[in-house]
Enzyme design. Structure first.
Site, PDB file in Angstrom:
ATOM      1  N   SER A 195       0.825  -1.214   0.000  1.00 57.23           N
ATOM      2  CA  SER A 195       0.000   0.000   0.000  1.00 57.23           C
ATOM      3  C   SER A 195       0.855   1.258   0.000  1.00 57.23           C
ATOM      4  O   SER A 195       2.010   1.245   0.449  1.00 57.23           O
ATOM      5  CB  SER A 195      -0.926   0.018   1.213  1.00 57.23           C
ATOM      6  OG  SER A 195      -1.798  -1.077   1.205  1.00 57.23           O
TER       7      SER A 195
HETATM    8  N1  SAM Z   1      -1.122  -4.779   4.128  1.00 61.21           N
HETATM    9  C1  SAM Z   1      -0.333  -5.050   2.951  1.00 61.21           C
HETATM   10  C2  SAM Z   1       1.050  -4.484   3.021  1.00 61.21           C
HETATM   11  O1  SAM Z   1       1.377  -3.821   4.012  1.00 61.21           O
HETATM   12  O2  SAM Z   1       1.829  -4.746   2.094  1.00 61.21           O
HETATM   13  C3  SAM Z   1      -0.993  -4.587   1.667  1.00 61.21           C
HETATM   14  C4  SAM Z   1      -2.035  -5.491   1.295  1.00 61.21           C
HETATM   15  S1  SAM Z   1      -2.582  -5.564  -0.364  1.00 61.21           S
HETATM   16  C5  SAM Z   1      -3.121  -3.923  -0.680  1.00 61.21           C
HETATM   17  C6  SAM Z   1      -4.063  -6.510  -0.050  1.00 61.21           C
HETATM   18  C7  SAM Z   1      -3.803  -7.938   0.370  1.00 61.21           C
HETATM   19  O3  SAM Z   1      -5.035  -8.526   0.790  1.00 61.21           O
HETATM   20  C8  SAM Z   1      -3.277  -8.822  -0.762  1.00 61.21           C
HETATM   21  O4  SAM Z   1      -2.066  -9.402  -0.377  1.00 61.21           O
HETATM   22  C9  SAM Z   1      -4.384  -9.863  -0.948  1.00 61.21           C
HETATM   23  O5  SAM Z   1      -3.884 -11.138  -1.325  1.00 61.21           O
HETATM   24  C10 SAM Z   1      -4.996  -9.891   0.442  1.00 61.21           C
HETATM   25  N2  SAM Z   1      -6.366 -10.429   0.528  1.00 61.21           N
HETATM   26  C11 SAM Z   1      -7.399 -10.260  -0.320  1.00 61.21           C
HETATM   27  N3  SAM Z   1      -8.491 -10.898   0.142  1.00 61.21           N
HETATM   28  C12 SAM Z   1      -8.145 -11.471   1.331  1.00 61.21           C
HETATM   29  C13 SAM Z   1      -8.831 -12.261   2.299  1.00 61.21           C
HETATM   30  N4  SAM Z   1     -10.106 -12.612   2.163  1.00 61.21           N
HETATM   31  N5  SAM Z   1      -8.144 -12.671   3.391  1.00 61.21           N
HETATM   32  C14 SAM Z   1      -6.837 -12.337   3.568  1.00 61.21           C
HETATM   33  N6  SAM Z   1      -6.124 -11.590   2.682  1.00 61.21           N
HETATM   34  C15 SAM Z   1      -6.778 -11.157   1.582  1.00 61.21           C
END
Ligand code: SAM
Length: 215
Positions: free
Chosen positions: A65
């Site tokens: 992000s």
């Molecule tokens: N917090 C992260 C960082 O600091 O790098 C950024 C996260 S990225 C914007 C969103 C993440 O949410 C992705 O890695 C995606 O695979 C994960 N994701 C999507 N749906 C999800 C779910 N139902 N449960 C857990 N993770 C999920």
């Protein structure tokens, strides 16, 4: 050990200054952004961009992000040292590192197996040790509930009741909710067992998948 040069520290100080200019005022959030070596989360090819206020690809179609988004969500969580925090969407682990720098106890869950394995193995090398989980975080982690704070770092179609159910009294959920392209940042506080909703600016996250996310 990751190299943290004078130059990287200088770029990080500039990033903190930018966060302040954009309205982040919680000194503890700014301090945490100033400490986490964001360049350590980047591939060599993108290293020069690590301290830009932008989201970047981390593989598997996912992103680390934008620093402002991390700072904004973190500030709205009103973290106190010792808070038990659930993060949905581990991704690179950067957000978890910021929360750990603030003294939170972090439970983080990732739905993409490769990212989960990569970050589980990599993040502790930087000294950051949250509890890692693999699975569908749209349902929370009921076995470890309740949580003081929950942060969702992917865009959701609605507020999952599974998550508000896992908050303590006076607990806070921060979650971007909207369509696949654009989401409004919501802060939900549980007060006297009722949910109080506050709305903030629009953001653009990758979609929250799973049972209470996008199908
Ligand atoms: N917090 C992260 C960082 O600091 O790098 C950024 C996260 S990225 C914007 C969103 C993440 O949410 C992705 O890695 C995606 O695979 C994960 N994701 C999507 N749906 C999800 C779910 N139902 N449960 C857990 N993770 C999920």
């Amino acid at each position: 050990m990751i190299e943290d040069s004078y130059k990287q520290r200088g770029l990080r100080n500039k990033l903190v200054k930018k966060m302040r200019e954009k309205g982040i005022s919680d000194e503890r959030v700014l301090e945490a952004i100033g400490k986490v070596p964001r360049h350590a989360f980047f591939d060599a090819a993108l290293l020069g961009h690590a301290y830009e206020d932008k989201a970047f690809p981390i593989g598997e179609g996912q992103t680390i992000s934008q620093p402002y988004t991390v700072a904004f969500q973190t500030e709205k969580l009103l973290i106190s040292p010792g808070d038990k925090v659930l993060e949905i969407g581990t991704g690179s682990g950067y957000q978890a590192a910021v929360l750990l720098e603030m003294g939170a106890k972090v439970y983080t869950i990732e739905y993409n197996r490769k990212l989960y394995e990569h970050t589980r193995d990599f993040l502790p090398l930087l000294g950051y040790k949250p509890y890692f989980f693999y699975g569908d975080g749209s349902k929370g982690i009921p076995a470890k509930a309740p949580y003081d704070k929950i942060i969702v770092t992917a865009g959701a179609p609605g507020v999952p009741t599974a998550l508000t159910d896992q908050l303590v009294e006076n607990g806070i959920l921060i979650i971007p909710v909207g369509d696949r392209e654009k989401q409004k940042m919501l802060r939900i506080t549980k007060k006297n067992s009722k949910l109080v909703k506050e709305e903030f600016d629009n953001f653009a996250f990758v979609p929250l998948l799973g049972d209470q996310g996008w199908k």
